[in-house]
Design an enzyme around this catalytic site. Structure first.
Site, PDB file in Angstrom:
ATOM      1  CB  VAL A 104      -0.932   0.022   1.223  1.00 45.56           C
ATOM      2  CG1 VAL A 104      -1.857   1.243   1.176  1.00 45.56           C
ATOM      3  CG2 VAL A 104      -1.743  -1.260   1.314  1.00 45.56           C
ATOM      4  CB  CYS A 105       1.024   4.243   0.357  1.00 47.98           C
ATOM      5  SG  CYS A 105       1.441   5.990   0.285  1.00 47.98           S
ATOM      6  CB  THR A 106       5.866   4.852   0.156  1.00 41.94           C
ATOM      7  OG1 THR A 106       5.456   4.978   1.522  1.00 41.94           O
ATOM      8  CG2 THR A 106       5.561   6.138  -0.589  1.00 41.94           C
ATOM      9  CB  THR A 124       4.245   3.827  -5.134  1.00 46.36           C
ATOM     10  OG1 THR A 124       4.269   4.154  -3.730  1.00 46.36           O
ATOM     11  CG2 THR A 124       5.037   4.871  -5.893  1.00 46.36           C
ATOM     12  CB  ALA A 157      -2.074   4.814  -5.707  1.00 45.31           C
TER      13      ALA A 157
END
Length: 326
Positions: A104-106, A124, A157
């Protein structure tokens, strides 16, 4: 029913929503379908971690003692900027054993640091796509979608897109009805297509510095069905078409045509979600002219046709009000 273990990796300065969003989805699925998921959290040494917002999370165990997961979930946050080498080493050694690897995300940056995204397509948070691409040229970084699935590896993202990805995984595991029950409980849509853009045209593009170009941006947004050719927009900005196209791209980061395409797509999406107008009416109001032109735009950008998009996102009470047109 086979119970799937979901292991969530915790570390200091993790983004709390990257953890709690997907966990709530899997926990909701477990409540709806008991025995489907076992959720566990783990940090390097088993001790509490402090999130980037100041919350303290207490894991179930240390990573060394964690159960073998079916789904290994790696969240993001500020803690991914200078990760503990021990965490990267653990991921490199243990992540390939999971049947499903999710970030998830970074969190994608942690996977990339461990070499787990080499040769794969991934995404990301939009603000860190360039960082991921520069630091890891073996990864095919796609900055557009809210999530990307490449075999057993899935990357999402920023923040709330982790919920979208988790819902997609639940739907894959347990079916649409269970995923829909969870989505309704969380008051979110089931489900945004994975290749839906991370942000709107207005957010994706920078605001132009010069007032005439800012006025053109506003005009496009307020008149998606109008004459939005470069020649027409250039006249509105009192510039030659060539000068206008160059200045618009330089100041907003995208061409006028790309900006118009995004605005029209967003306008059509909102009408499909929020109104009872038929597909032909929506296509005209959004500047496409014909339903076929709108269908091509939707399939290209979202991977789904307008009718399917409406089915996914339209609130049930509006469906009951809809007239049988389009």
């Amino acid at each position: 029913m086979t119970q799937r273990t979901v292991l969530v990796v915790l570390f200091d300065d993790v983004q709390s929503l990257d953890v709690t969003g997907p966990v709530e989805v899997f926990a909701g699925a477990e409540l709806s379908c008991p025995g489907s998921y076992r959720i566990r959290t783990a940090s390097l040494d088993g001790g509490p971690v402090r999130t980037s917002s100041g919350l303290t999370l207490v894991p179930d165990t240390a990573l060394a003692d964690a159960p073998e997961p079916h789904t290994l979930l790696v969240p993001g946050g500020r803690g991914t900027r200078r990760p503990d080498p021990r965490l990267t080493d653990w991921l490199r050694a243990h992540a390939p054993r999971a049947e499903r690897l999710v970030s998830v995300c970074t969190g994608a940056i942690l996977l990339a640091e461990a070499g787990l995204l080499d040769g794969r397509r991934a995404t990301t948070h939009w603000a860190y796509c360039d960082t991921l691409a520069r630091g890891h040229p073996a990864v095919e970084v796609d900055p557009e979608p809210i999530y990307v699935r490449d075999g057993e590896v899935s990357t999402s993202a920023g923040v709330t897109s982790g919920i979208d990805l988790a819902l997609a995984l639940v739907e894959e595991d347990l079916g649409r009805d269970v995923a829909l029950t969870v989505a309704r409980h969380l008051v979110v849509f089931l489900r945004r297509p994975g290749n839906q853009a991370q942000f709107s045209a207005q957010l994706a593009a920078q605001t132009a510095r010069r007032e005439p170009l800012r006025e053109v941006q506003r005009w496009i947004t307020e008149h998606p069905a109008g004459d939005l050719t470069v020649e027409s927009l250039a006249a509105r900005a009192r510039l030659s078409p060539r000068h206008f196209a160059r200045a618009f791209r330089d100041e907003t980061g995208m061409t006028p045509g790309r900006y118009v395409d995004r605005v029209r797509l967003e306008h059509a999406r909102r009408l499909l979600e929020d109104t009872s107008g038929g597909v032909e009416e929506v296509s005209r109001a959004s500047g496409y002219g014909t339903p076929e032109a709108m269908r091509r735009a939707f399939v290209k950008a979202l991977g789904t046709a307008p009718a399917e998009y409406r089915r996914r996102f339209r609130p049930a009470h509006l469906d009951r009000m809809r007239t049988p047109t389009g």
